[in-house]
Design a protein around this motif. Structure first.
Motif, mmCIF file in Angstrom:
data_model
loop_
_atom_site.group_PDB
_atom_site.id
_atom_site.type_symbol
_atom_site.label_atom_id
_atom_site.label_comp_id
_atom_site.label_asym_id
_atom_site.label_seq_id
_atom_site.Cartn_x
_atom_site.Cartn_y
_atom_site.Cartn_z
ATOM 1 N N GLY A 170 -4.025 -3.278 3.654
ATOM 2 C CA GLY A 170 -2.978 -2.310 3.949
ATOM 3 C C GLY A 170 -3.493 -1.080 4.659
ATOM 4 O O GLY A 170 -2.882 -0.604 5.627
ATOM 5 N N GLN A 171 -4.624 -0.541 4.198
ATOM 6 C CA GLN A 171 -5.191 0.638 4.848
ATOM 7 C C GLN A 171 -5.617 0.327 6.277
ATOM 8 O O GLN A 171 -5.436 1.145 7.183
ATOM 9 C CB GLN A 171 -6.394 1.148 4.045
ATOM 10 N N THR A 213 0.832 -1.205 0.000
ATOM 11 C CA THR A 213 0.000 0.000 0.000
ATOM 12 C C THR A 213 0.866 1.255 0.000
ATOM 13 O O THR A 213 0.566 2.230 -0.695
ATOM 14 C CB THR A 213 -0.927 -0.007 1.222
ATOM 15 N N ILE A 230 -5.316 -3.432 -0.842
ATOM 16 C CA ILE A 230 -5.401 -2.055 -0.344
ATOM 17 C C ILE A 230 -6.248 -1.988 0.925
ATOM 18 O O ILE A 230 -5.916 -1.251 1.868
ATOM 19 C CB ILE A 230 -5.967 -1.130 -1.439
#
Length: 292
Positions: free
Chosen positions: A79-80, A23, A76
């Motif tokens: 990762g976020q 990310t 994503i």
């Protein structure tokens, strides 16, 4: 004592660390430039007039891009979530510290009231100190934050985002895609290369996930926003309380100076009004006795 907030990107699972790393690396304009450049080069070289390995409408490029987009959605999300955990914990710690500081201010206020009562015993009439809680500057409680509104649909979206933002979702999606292509290549699934039905399902899933992610992230973000608002309110109250206590300390200093000056003046008056010590006069008998 405040606890040290560690970075979950460094303490999470291997999948979480990989997703956080991807990310960070993918979230840059360099990735945008590389994607545009590679797509342009692919389309030029794949044209029939050049190498012809992927002529218009570029089915291989569309297939690869579609699969990458589907996998990146889950990466994503993981990762976020991993990168935001540190901020969430830090925000919670800041909120707890603000409440603890406010409690310490109230205990300090009690000590100042005790000192004021002691000073009032030696203060002149009309110069007594007021307690902190009845001072001209009143301490208002933190402003209440409106509760978050939640419906069934918003709760479903938040639940989906939490489930999709996991390493297991990435692994399951990867296994499904690879298994689908393998079964399609051997003829078990009637979806020959370039797997049009797989691409259709992937595009539909991406379209739905985009809206689900937007709603779910909005719902999950409300918790952080409310905590930030409450922390800001508590911080404002702490600042007001500190100014309030400082005003009382200055008033106590002024009264303490007056009490000390009064005590000093009383001591000087007492020393000035005391009878002088009498000088020693020798009597004749004392002189005679001393000579003997």
């Amino acid at each position: 004592m405040a606890t040290v907030v560690t970075d979950p990107a460094a303490t999470g699972t291997t999948g979480d660390r990989v997703a956080a790393w991807m990310t960070r690396r993918l979230g840059s304009m360099v990735t945008v430039y590389l994607t545009v450049g590679l797509s342009a080069v692919w389309m030029v070289l794949g044209a029939r007039a050049v190498f012809g390995f992927d002529p218009y409408p570029y089915p291989v490029l569309l297939f690869v891009g579609n699969v990458v987009q589907l996998l990146l959605i889950f990466v994503i999300l993981v990762g976020q979530r991993t990168l935001s955990e540190s901020g969430e914990r830090r925000a919670q710690q800041t909120y707890d510290d603000a409440q603890a500081i406010l409690g310490e201010c109230h205990r300090l206020q009690s000590l100042i009231d005790d000192r004021a009562r002691l000073l009032n015993r030696g203060a002149e009439a009309g110069r007594e100190l007021d307690p902190c809680d009845t001072a001209p500057i009143m301490i208002s409680p933190p402003a209440a934050v409106e509760p978050a509104t939640s419906t069934v649909n918003r709760r479903i979206a938040a639940w989906l985002v939490q489930r999709l933002g996991s390493t297991a979702a990435v692994v399951v999606t990867t296994v499904i895609i690879i298994g689908w292509m393998g079964l399609a290549l051997v003829g078990v699934i009637p979806d020959p290369y370039p797997f049009p039905f797989l691409l259709f399902c992937s595009s539909l899933a991406q379209l739905l996930f985009m809206f689900v992610i937007m709603v779910g992230q909005d719902v999950l973000g409300e918790v952080s926003e409310r905590r930030v608002a409450e922390t800001a309110n508590h911080t404002a109250v702490v600042l007001q309380q500190c100014r309030h206590l400082r005003q009382h300390l200055l008033a106590q200093d002024s009264l303490l100076d007056a009490v000390v000056d009064q005590a000093v003046r009383a001591g000087e008056v007492e020393r000035a009004g005391a009878p002088a010590p009498r000088a020693h006069v020798e009597r004749p008998e004392d002189v005679g006795s001393g000579s003997r």
